[in-house]
Design an enzyme around this catalytic site. Structure first.
Site, PDB file in Angstrom:
ATOM      1  N   THR A  83       0.802  -1.213  -0.047  1.00  0.00           N
ATOM      2  CA  THR A  83      -0.065   0.161   0.076  1.00  0.00           C
ATOM      3  C   THR A  83       0.993   1.201   0.025  1.00  0.00           C
ATOM      4  OG1 THR A  83      -1.535   1.368   1.309  1.00  0.00           O
ATOM      5  CG2 THR A  83       0.021   0.010   2.366  1.00  0.00           C
ATOM      6  N   ASN A  84       0.486   2.446  -0.549  1.00  0.00           N
ATOM      7  CA  ASN A  84       1.144   3.810  -0.420  1.00  0.00           C
ATOM      8  C   ASN A  84       1.058   4.252   0.787  1.00  0.00           C
ATOM      9  OD1 ASN A  84       2.206   4.343  -3.485  1.00  0.00           O
ATOM     10  ND2 ASN A  84       0.279   3.365  -3.668  1.00  0.00           N
ATOM     11  N   CYS A 196      -2.053   4.971  -5.164  1.00  0.00           N
ATOM     12  CA  CYS A 196      -2.889   4.132  -4.516  1.00  0.00           C
ATOM     13  C   CYS A 196      -2.936   2.774  -4.963  1.00  0.00           C
ATOM     14  CB  CYS A 196      -4.271   4.439  -4.179  1.00  0.00           C
ATOM     15  SG  CYS A 196      -5.190   3.499  -3.343  1.00  0.00           S
TER      16      CYS A 196
END
Length: 230
Positions: A83-84, A196
């Site tokens: 995940t960012n 994202c």
């Protein structure tokens, strides 16, 4: 082959993409029945999202740090946070472990520089777009980062949490994202970062007129590179 420690579940929709890309790429490169050596710890995203929404990043960092430590003890050679947004607490996670973490923004910056692009538009959660934990890694590589306006940021964020994280892919949302992307291009963006890991479920290269940098895809492929390094 090094063992990849995946911290997933944020959301599981994009973690499934990571798992597929990593294993497909290992098979492509090594042939036969080869697949990736990896450990996946998938969190309950409701708990992590609560920490995000109330701004308790310290608790989020401790939680993910404990998970990273369990992966290291399980035999992982390096960590990939799927995940960012949670790269915001990467320093807290790194403090808990002795193995490296493959940073999603560094892998993305390398791909952007490869194409000779200097200015990019960034889409992601509002945390990723509005805070500097992601953009500063790009700016340190002489890449200028642009984000949508406030109203667009709120809508982009809402679609991520209320649709994409729940596996909902709607044409109206795709059309909205394409409009936001066109606004960024008109304002000077030479490429677009899907910052994202769920946005790649919605937007594809054929949807835009400039190079698209899907961070989930880039991150997963770089994990394979790291795993297969001698």
């Amino acid at each position: 082959m090094k063992v990849i420690g995946l911290i997933g579940g944020m959301s599981w929709e994009s973690s499934a993409v990571y798992y597929r890309i990593i294993n497909e790429e290992v098979k492509k490169r090594l042939g036969g029945l080869h697949s990736a050596k990896c450990l996946l710890y998938s969190v309950d995203f409701e708990e992590i999202e609560h920490f995000q929404s109330v701004g308790d990043w310290e608790k989020a960092g401790k939680t993910l740090g404990d998970i990273a430590l369990s992966l290291e003890k399980g035999g992982a050679d390096f960590i990939v946070i799927c995940t960012n947004t949670m790269h915001k607490v990467i320093d807290d996670i790194q403090e808990k472990i002795s193995i490296p973490i493959l940073h999603i923004a560094d892998a993305t910056a390398y791909k952007i520089k490869e194409q000779g692009i200097n200015t990019v538009g960034l889409l992601g959660t509002r945390y990723t777009m509005e805070q500097d934990f992601f953009s500063t890694r790009l700016e340190s590589n002489d890449i200028k980062v642009m984000v949508p306006n406030k109203e667009e940021r709120e809508n982009v964020n809402k679609i991520i949490y209320e649709e994409l994280c729940l596996g909902k892919v709607q044409q109206t949302s795709r059309d909205y994202y394409k409009k936001v992307i066109q606004d960024l291009i008109r304002n000077g963006a030479e490429g677009i970062i899907l910052g994202c890991t769920e946005i790649g479920l919605l937007i594809k290269p054929e949807d835009v007129t400039v190079p698209l940098f899907d961070t989930a895809n880039i991150h997963a492929l770089e994990a394979v590179n790291m795993s297969l390094q001698k």
